[in-house]
Design a protein around this motif. Structure first.
Motif, PDB file in Angstrom:
ATOM      1  N   GLY A   1      30.175  54.282  17.587  1.00 49.40           N
ATOM      2  CA  GLY A   1      30.761  53.017  17.164  1.00 49.40           C
ATOM      3  C   GLY A   1      30.960  52.959  15.662  1.00 49.40           C
ATOM      4  N   LYS A   2      31.664  51.950  15.188  1.00 51.76           N
ATOM      5  CA  LYS A   2      31.967  51.811  13.770  1.00 51.76           C
ATOM      6  C   LYS A   2      30.721  51.615  12.915  1.00 51.76           C
ATOM      7  N   THR A   3      29.645  51.080  13.518  1.00 55.04           N
ATOM      8  CA  THR A   3      28.405  50.875  12.768  1.00 55.04           C
ATOM      9  C   THR A   3      27.437  52.040  12.930  1.00 55.04           C
ATOM     10  N   GLY A   4      27.888  53.119  13.579  1.00 57.80           N
ATOM     11  CA  GLY A   4      27.054  54.304  13.726  1.00 57.80           C
ATOM     12  C   GLY A   4      26.193  54.351  14.961  1.00 57.80           C
ATOM     13  N   LYS A   5      26.268  53.323  15.796  1.00 60.49           N
ATOM     14  CA  LYS A   5      25.494  53.359  17.032  1.00 60.49           C
ATOM     15  C   LYS A   5      26.108  54.386  17.984  1.00 60.49           C
ATOM     16  N   ILE A   6      25.237  55.139  18.640  1.00 65.11           N
ATOM     17  CA  ILE A   6      25.670  56.261  19.465  1.00 65.11           C
ATOM     18  C   ILE A   6      25.188  56.087  20.891  1.00 65.11           C
ATOM     19  N   SER A   7      26.060  56.407  21.829  1.00 59.82           N
ATOM     20  CA  SER A   7      25.678  56.413  23.240  1.00 59.82           C
ATOM     21  C   SER A   7      26.446  57.518  23.945  1.00 59.82           C
TER      22      SER A   7
END
Length: 207
Positions: free
Chosen positions: A111-117
């Motif tokens: 995601g744009k905020t660096g959250k990863i899944s």
């Protein structure tokens, strides 16, 4: 006037940040307040840390006081520049890999905020999901890396390492794997830009 020392004033959204604040002559003075920090960062016990969430240039204010007389203070302005994650790092990556020694489809989303899944999906369509709250570093080779990802396998939690570079990504289950022995890796190429080509597995930084 005491000299304030603040290293690393360039930050990236979604990448963990930590910087120690120090003042020349700390036996006589101390930092008493820090305001105006980028969103996602906090100050505590001489250190500014956290994960920036917004790309923006800001000016932080640091107040230093004389230990023997708290009313005697100095204020410093520190310019901090938070840049967005590179466009090549944000989006969905898909590819083929292995899990438990068997072929698996792999999906990784940043995601744009660096959250990863993401997840591994085996031939029986069983999915094994993994997540990471942010990247741990943006290294000198231009690779975003994290060693804080986790994957759930039954009742156990495995350690996942994730690396993303321009045009390629890698995921490795490297610790606490509950199926067979050894490491299970997956590589994926960015599907949102057809000009990217996978040149080969991107080795995780941590082993």
């Amino acid at each position: 006037k005491p000299e304030l020392m603040w290293d690393a004033t360039n930050l990236t959204v979604g990448v963990s940040y930590s910087a120690k604040l120090s003042v020349v002559g700390e036996s006589l003075v101390s930092v008493t307040k820090v305001t105006g920090l980028p969103k996602g960062l906090t100050y505590k016990s001489g250190k500014v840390s956290g994960v920036p969430t917004v790309a923006k240039a800001v000016t932080a204010k640091v107040t230093v006081a004389l230990k023997s007389n708290a009313k005697k203070t100095w204020t410093y302005s520190v310019n901090l520049n938070v840049t967005a994650l590179p466009t090549w790092a944000v989006g969905t990556f898909k590819g083929k890999g292995t899990f438990g020694g068997k072929d698996a489809d792999v999906t990784l989303t940043v995601g744009k905020t660096g959250k990863i899944s993401g997840k591994f999906v085996d031939a029986q369509k069983k999915a094994y999901s993994f997540t990471a709250a942010s990247f741990a570093e943006f290294d000198a080779q231009g690779v975003l890396r994290t060693a804080k990802g986790t994957l759930k396998y039954g009742t156990k939690t495995c350690k996942v390492e994730i690396a993303v570079a321009e045009g390629e990504a890698a995921v490795a289950v490297t610790e606490g794997a509950a199926v067979n022995a050894g490491n299970y890796t997956a590589t994926a190429t960015a599907i949102d830009n057809p000009n990217y080509a996978l040149s080969g597995p991107l080795a995780p930084a941590y082993t």
